[in-house]
Write a protein that holds these residues in place. Structure first.
Motif, short mmCIF file in Angstrom:
data_model
loop_
_atom_site.label_atom_id
_atom_site.label_comp_id
_atom_site.label_asym_id
_atom_site.label_seq_id
_atom_site.Cartn_x
_atom_site.Cartn_y
_atom_site.Cartn_z
N ASP A 69 0.85 -1.19 0.00
CA ASP A 69 0.00 0.00 0.00
C ASP A 69 0.89 1.24 0.00
O ASP A 69 1.72 1.41 0.88
CB ASP A 69 -0.89 -0.02 1.24
N ALA A 70 0.71 2.10 -1.00
CA ALA A 70 1.50 3.33 -1.10
C ALA A 70 0.55 4.52 -1.26
O ALA A 70 0.69 5.34 -2.16
CB ALA A 70 2.46 3.24 -2.27
N ARG A 73 -1.61 4.73 -4.50
CA ARG A 73 -0.99 3.75 -5.39
C ARG A 73 -0.83 2.42 -4.65
O ARG A 73 -0.69 2.39 -3.44
CB ARG A 73 0.39 4.24 -5.85
N LEU A 119 9.40 0.83 -7.64
CA LEU A 119 9.40 1.50 -6.32
C LEU A 119 9.34 3.01 -6.48
O LEU A 119 8.59 3.69 -5.78
CB LEU A 119 10.62 1.09 -5.52
N ALA A 122 5.93 4.16 -7.57
CA ALA A 122 4.97 4.06 -6.48
C ALA A 122 5.23 5.08 -5.38
O ALA A 122 4.46 5.19 -4.42
CB ALA A 122 4.98 2.65 -5.89
N LEU A 124 7.91 4.95 -3.41
CA LEU A 124 8.50 4.19 -2.30
C LEU A 124 10.01 4.09 -2.47
O LEU A 124 10.52 4.11 -3.57
CB LEU A 124 7.93 2.78 -2.24
#
Length: 126
Positions: A69-70, A73, A119, A122, A124
């Protein structure tokens, strides 16, 4: 995250999209290192893109089972493997999808073969 999980599981089981959870103008982004990578729009465009991808293989399997979970996104990590239809070569590689949701609908999916690119997309860092 459940919206994405349900959509991915439906696709893995049946090869079908989830029109009830995807916006009609959804955008699918081919992996950046995909030959002739482009963006496909609408459910028909996504179906066409996924069909072309699947048809490139004589054997093809995907495993997408790590959901992150982002915020708005969702990053889905896994891998794909198979045998190229034209070359007969066996290929195994990472496969990451970054879903963007708005109003409980998928509005964009970005595909990546490189986890670091996924990543970043997203939002992250690992």
């Amino acid at each position: 995250m459940e919206i994405v999980r349900n959509a991915v599981e439906r696709f893995k089981a049946s090869g079908e999209l989830s029109p009830e959870t995807a916006a009609t103008d959804v955008a699918w982004h081919d992996p950046p290192d995909f030959p002739d990578a482009k963006v496909h729009f609408g459910l028909e465009g996504v179906i066409e893109a996924l069909g072309a991808w699947a048809n490139a293989w004589s054997e093809w399997q995907i495993e997408l089972d790590d959901y992150v979970d982002a915020g708005e996104r969702v990053l889905v990590r896994g891998r794909q493997w198979g045998r190229g239809k034209d070359t007969g070569m066996r290929v195994e590689q990472p496969l990451c999808l970054v879903y963007l949701l708005r109003d409980a609908k998928v509005i964009e999916v970005r595909a990546f073969f490189d986890e670091q690119q996924a990543l970043e997309a997203a939002g992250l860092r690992e």
